[in-house]
Design a protein around this motif. Sequence first.
Motif, PDB file in Angstrom:
ATOM      1  N   TRP A  48      65.777 -62.783 -43.779  1.00  0.00           N
ATOM      2  CA  TRP A  48      66.909 -63.597 -43.373  1.00  0.00           C
ATOM      3  C   TRP A  48      67.659 -64.129 -44.594  1.00  0.00           C
ATOM      4  N   PHE A  49      67.014 -64.054 -45.749  1.00  0.00           N
ATOM      5  CA  PHE A  49      67.568 -64.666 -46.951  1.00  0.00           C
ATOM      6  C   PHE A  49      68.015 -63.622 -47.964  1.00  0.00           C
ATOM      7  N   ARG A  50      69.057 -63.980 -48.707  1.00  0.00           N
ATOM      8  CA  ARG A  50      69.447 -63.171 -49.852  1.00  0.00           C
ATOM      9  C   ARG A  50      68.324 -63.253 -50.887  1.00  0.00           C
ATOM     10  N   GLN A  51      67.902 -62.114 -51.398  1.00  0.00           N
ATOM     11  CA  GLN A  51      66.740 -62.091 -52.284  1.00  0.00           C
ATOM     12  C   GLN A  51      67.150 -61.854 -53.735  1.00  0.00           C
ATOM     13  N   GLU A  52      66.408 -62.518 -54.600  1.00  0.00           N
ATOM     14  CA  GLU A  52      66.642 -62.404 -56.033  1.00  0.00           C
ATOM     15  C   GLU A  52      65.742 -61.321 -56.627  1.00  0.00           C
ATOM     16  N   PRO A  53      66.136 -60.707 -57.745  1.00  0.00           N
ATOM     17  CA  PRO A  53      65.285 -59.685 -58.366  1.00  0.00           C
ATOM     18  C   PRO A  53      63.998 -60.294 -58.915  1.00  0.00           C
ATOM     19  N   VAL A  54      62.883 -59.640 -58.616  1.00  0.00           N
ATOM     20  CA  VAL A  54      61.573 -60.080 -59.096  1.00  0.00           C
ATOM     21  C   VAL A  54      60.769 -58.866 -59.552  1.00  0.00           C
ATOM     22  N   ALA A  55      59.807 -59.121 -60.415  1.00  0.00           N
ATOM     23  CA  ALA A  55      58.888 -58.072 -60.858  1.00  0.00           C
ATOM     24  C   ALA A  55      57.593 -58.234 -60.056  1.00  0.00           C
ATOM     25  N   ARG A  56      57.496 -57.479 -58.982  1.00  0.00           N
ATOM     26  CA  ARG A  56      56.372 -57.640 -58.062  1.00  0.00           C
ATOM     27  C   ARG A  56      55.064 -57.246 -58.733  1.00  0.00           C
ATOM     28  N   ASP A  57      54.081 -58.148 -58.650  1.00  0.00           N
ATOM     29  CA  ASP A  57      52.726 -57.946 -59.180  1.00  0.00           C
ATOM     30  C   ASP A  57      52.696 -57.700 -60.685  1.00  0.00           C
ATOM     31  N   ALA A  58      53.744 -58.108 -61.386  1.00  0.00           N
ATOM     32  CA  ALA A  58      53.776 -57.935 -62.845  1.00  0.00           C
ATOM     33  C   ALA A  58      52.761 -58.858 -63.513  1.00  0.00           C
ATOM     34  N   PRO A  59      52.277 -58.510 -64.700  1.00  0.00           N
ATOM     35  CA  PRO A  59      51.413 -59.432 -65.448  1.00  0.00           C
ATOM     36  C   PRO A  59      52.168 -60.720 -65.768  1.00  0.00           C
ATOM     37  N   ILE A  60      51.430 -61.791 -65.853  1.00  0.00           N
ATOM     38  CA  ILE A  60      52.033 -63.072 -66.183  1.00  0.00           C
ATOM     39  C   ILE A  60      52.317 -63.140 -67.681  1.00  0.00           C
ATOM     40  N   ALA A  61      53.328 -63.913 -68.057  1.00  0.00           N
ATOM     41  CA  ALA A  61      53.686 -64.023 -69.470  1.00  0.00           C
ATOM     42  C   ALA A  61      52.567 -64.659 -70.283  1.00  0.00           C
ATOM     43  N   VAL A  62      52.413 -64.189 -71.492  1.00  0.00           N
ATOM     44  CA  VAL A  62      51.453 -64.783 -72.418  1.00  0.00           C
ATOM     45  C   VAL A  62      52.052 -66.075 -72.953  1.00  0.00           C
ATOM     46  N   SER A  63      51.256 -67.122 -72.971  1.00  0.00           N
ATOM     47  CA  SER A  63      51.755 -68.415 -73.418  1.00  0.00           C
ATOM     48  C   SER A  63      50.715 -69.096 -74.299  1.00  0.00           C
ATOM     49  N   GLU A  64      51.184 -69.835 -75.307  1.00  0.00           N
ATOM     50  CA  GLU A  64      50.269 -70.559 -76.180  1.00  0.00           C
ATOM     51  C   GLU A  64      49.725 -71.821 -75.522  1.00  0.00           C
ATOM     52  N   ARG A  65      50.352 -72.243 -74.446  1.00  0.00           N
ATOM     53  CA  ARG A  65      49.881 -73.427 -73.736  1.00  0.00           C
ATOM     54  C   ARG A  65      49.748 -73.100 -72.257  1.00  0.00           C
ATOM     55  N   SER A  66      49.065 -73.969 -71.531  1.00  0.00           N
ATOM     56  CA  SER A  66      48.940 -73.773 -70.091  1.00  0.00           C
ATOM     57  C   SER A  66      50.306 -73.855 -69.437  1.00  0.00           C
ATOM     58  N   LEU A  67      50.578 -72.937 -68.535  1.00  0.00           N
ATOM     59  CA  LEU A  67      51.847 -72.964 -67.818  1.00  0.00           C
ATOM     60  C   LEU A  67      51.821 -74.074 -66.766  1.00  0.00           C
ATOM     61  N   PRO A  68      52.896 -74.852 -66.654  1.00  0.00           N
ATOM     62  CA  PRO A  68      52.935 -75.928 -65.656  1.00  0.00           C
ATOM     63  C   PRO A  68      53.013 -75.347 -64.246  1.00  0.00           C
TER      64      PRO A  68
END
Length: 331
Positions: A48-68
């Motif tokens: 029912w909604f306009r959908q935005e582009p996403v990377a389905r099941d992609a790995p999460i970004a590497v981060s030096e700190r915990s992601l909020p």
Amino acid sequence: MTVGYREGQSFDATRQNWDASGIRPLSWTVWYPAAKGAKAEVPTAASWFRQEPVARDAPIAVSERSLPLVLLSHGSGASASAMAWLAHRLAERGYVALAVDHHGHTGSERYRAEGFLCLWERAADLIALLDDPAWRRALGGTIDDRAHVTGFSAGGYTALQLVGARVAYSQFEPDNPVKSPVRGPREFPDLADQLPKLQANPVFRTSWARRRADFSDPRFRSAIAIAPGRSVLGFDVESLAAMYRPVFVIGGDADDVAPPAECCDWLLGRIPGSALEIITDGIGHYTFLPEGSKVGTQLSPDLFRDAAGVDRRAVHDEVAGRIADFLDGVR
């Protein structure tokens, strides 16, 4: 930043589903910063909604700190997808945004009067999801153990319960001194009339008996209530006065479903240190839903019809930005 997207299924073994045929389901959806190189595409599944582009099941970004982490709670009869407009924008800002379909109160399954009446079970859903390690294992990366919570309409009620609001009266119980002008939401217009016969359901009786319980959880750092409905008028005012975590309330100036003068202003005057933002120039209740797809606007045009001159996408950009700024200030 490319936004990753993943869906999954969890369960809360401490509660039964409304049929008492199994344990309570927790279908979840998460948006998150995707790893470099992830390719985003617009989903092709009907919505029912306009959908935005996403990377389905992609790995999460590497981060030096915990992601909020932000947990999201949808409005009456909706689903996690109804929070996609906010979740996607928060993920672009570096947040992990995790939403759940509230059993019996979601369009992803059959509506249940029990789910619409027992709103406090929604708070328990988010506590159970925060407890569950399964979605963390599926997503990987390092994500904060604590979370913020944001909800729209009935989801605002949920968010406030998680930081200390307690029920004095359910909106439709006969003893509630604040008489609702409606008998139920648009999805269940005779909801109040269902209450007597539901006492035959032992799962409902157990839930109803604990409606005044404390559902606060110290792991939730702040709460944001977007267009909270009249159900908040049933909160115990002493519990609101005792709340100490940051609370941000957002409303629309033309909201006739959850009028801000009745709901948002009422909360602001009772929650110490809370902040209020009323978005102006004809902003209705459903402006806080995603933009409609061709299917959505045909099947339910009232959900996607805004006042003349309102650019729903621009409103979403503005509101999401203010929410992200608020969250940045808390952490």
